[in-house]
Design an enzyme around this catalytic site. Structure first.
Site, PDB file in Angstrom:
ATOM      1  N   TYR A 165       2.588  -6.732   6.781  1.00 19.04           N
ATOM      2  CA  TYR A 165       1.257  -6.129   6.724  1.00 19.04           C
ATOM      3  C   TYR A 165       0.475  -6.480   5.456  1.00 19.04           C
ATOM      4  CZ  TYR A 165       2.345  -2.439   3.319  1.00 19.04           C
ATOM      5  OH  TYR A 165       2.676  -1.755   2.187  1.00 19.04           O
ATOM      6  N   LEU A 191       0.811  -1.210   0.000  1.00 19.75           N
ATOM      7  CA  LEU A 191       0.000   0.000   0.000  1.00 19.75           C
ATOM      8  C   LEU A 191       0.850   1.268   0.000  1.00 19.75           C
ATOM      9  CD1 LEU A 191      -2.849  -1.019   2.470  1.00 19.75           C
ATOM     10  CD2 LEU A 191      -2.904  -0.955  -0.025  1.00 19.75           C
ATOM     11  N   SER A 192       2.157   1.126  -0.101  1.00 18.33           N
ATOM     12  CA  SER A 192       3.029   2.299  -0.151  1.00 18.33           C
ATOM     13  C   SER A 192       2.685   3.221  -1.319  1.00 18.33           C
ATOM     14  CB  SER A 192       4.494   1.875  -0.220  1.00 18.33           C
ATOM     15  OG  SER A 192       4.924   1.347   1.019  1.00 18.33           O
ATOM     16  N   LYS A 252      17.314  -4.870   2.030  1.00 22.02           N
ATOM     17  CA  LYS A 252      17.612  -3.773   2.956  1.00 22.02           C
ATOM     18  C   LYS A 252      19.075  -3.732   3.394  1.00 22.02           C
ATOM     19  CE  LYS A 252      12.931  -3.267   4.765  1.00 22.02           C
ATOM     20  NZ  LYS A 252      12.060  -3.237   5.958  1.00 22.02           N
ATOM     21  N   ASP A 309      12.418   2.557   9.209  1.00 20.03           N
ATOM     22  CA  ASP A 309      11.729   1.440   9.857  1.00 20.03           C
ATOM     23  C   ASP A 309      11.787   1.537  11.378  1.00 20.03           C
ATOM     24  OD1 ASP A 309      10.823   0.082   7.592  1.00 20.03           O
ATOM     25  OD2 ASP A 309      12.639  -1.138   7.429  1.00 20.03           O
TER      26      ASP A 309
END
Length: 303
Positions: free
Chosen positions: A247, A40-41, A95, A130
């Site tokens: 999520y 959903l970013s 990351k 984060d």
């Protein structure tokens, strides 16, 4: 804008951009990762950009859908920069892999050893939002829970950020379990050296769970592409609180199981929202409305 002769034609990112180029004055962002089609970013960023009157676009650069190998990460960053992207968010599994590809690291990223936000300017600058994102979510959702000892599952990029947030948020002792024991040991050593923290890698996740007040999942297990539980169901007890950083889906198998057993739970949505809030500000230099971005997220997951 169609491809111009004096600008490079997209190669790896051609399917993402659909043969258009970022236009002057446009803020173009991408999310780099695997299995991210449910993210959903893009929605949160573009709705907030629209609310602020910005020409803001956000693309998913899903290595799975594009058929790219991990080894093509440097080429993707180089191409995004050449094409005029303003920045990139970085998620699983890149990351930490992105670190040596950047010119500079912000203090947060350097301390944590992981990057989830890259600003593409004259120099490529990596940041970590984060840690702040999880801390904000934890403060709002589990402010009053016991935290003498916490079991964290995972020690990768997300795990490094969450571990720091937990310890700075008052966790007395942190037990870290990872299927890669050496990586868990390395993270625990960094936390001890940097924060003077009571942090230790553990091999027996069942015993660690028995001693813990709460359990936090920072592994990708539970994502739509990696369904399942990150530890045995028997380890989850009604007295635990349970947090997840995954999520999509918002209700992971871990969160659903913990909820059924009467645990207090913290799904990954809060961290997703607040890391996006901080990333938006880094990309644009404009402080976004966190409430508006959270409302966008909640409306989307309610559909």
């Amino acid at each position: 804008m169609k491809l111009a002769s004096n600008r490079p034609a997209p190669s790896l990112l051609g399917p993402v951009l659909q043969n258009t180029l970022p236009q002057p004055g446009q803020i173009t962002i991408g999310l780099v990762g695997r299995g991210i089609t449910a993210s959903l970013s893009p929605l949160m960023h573009m709705r907030e950009g629209q609310r602020l009157g910005l020409d803001y676009t956000y693309h998913l650069i899903d290595f799975d859908r594009l058929g790219l190998s991990d080894a093509q990460l440097p080429a993707v960053l180089t191409e995004a920069r050449a094409l005029g992207f303003s920045g990139l968010n970085v998620t699983y599994p890149f990351k930490q892999a992105v670190l040596p590809l950047l010119d500079e690291l912000g203090p947060d990223a350097a301390a944590i050893g992981a990057v989830n936000t890259v600003v593409l300017a004259a120099q490529t600058m990596g940041h970590n939002t984060d840690c702040w994102g999880f801390a904000e979510s934890f403060q709002r959702g589990l402010q009053d829970v016991a935290r003498s000892r916490v079991l964290q599952l995972g020690s990768g990029g997300a795990g490094s950020a969450v571990a720091q947030a937990l310890l700075q948020g008052g966790v007395g002792g942190l037990a870290i379990y990872d299927t890669d024991g050496g990586r868990a040991q390395a993270l625990a050593a960094r936390l001890r050296d940097r924060l003077g923290a009571d942090a230790a890698a553990v091999d027996d996740v069942t015993a660690a769970a028995r001693l813990a007040d709460g359990i936090v999942n920072t592994t990708p297990v539970g994502m739509a592409k990696l369904p399942g539980l990150p530890l045995a169901a028997a380890c989850i007890l009604p007295r635990h609180w349970v947090a997840d950083v995954v999520y999509f889906p918002l209700e992971t198998e871990l969160v659903a199981l913990a909820r059924r057993r009467g645990c207090r739970v913290l799904p990954g949505g809060g961290m997703a929202v607040y890391q996006a809030v901080r990333a938006f500000e880094l990309f644009t230099g404009i402080k976004p409305d966190a409430v508006a971005m959270a409302a966008t997220f909640q409306a989307a997951v309610a559909l």
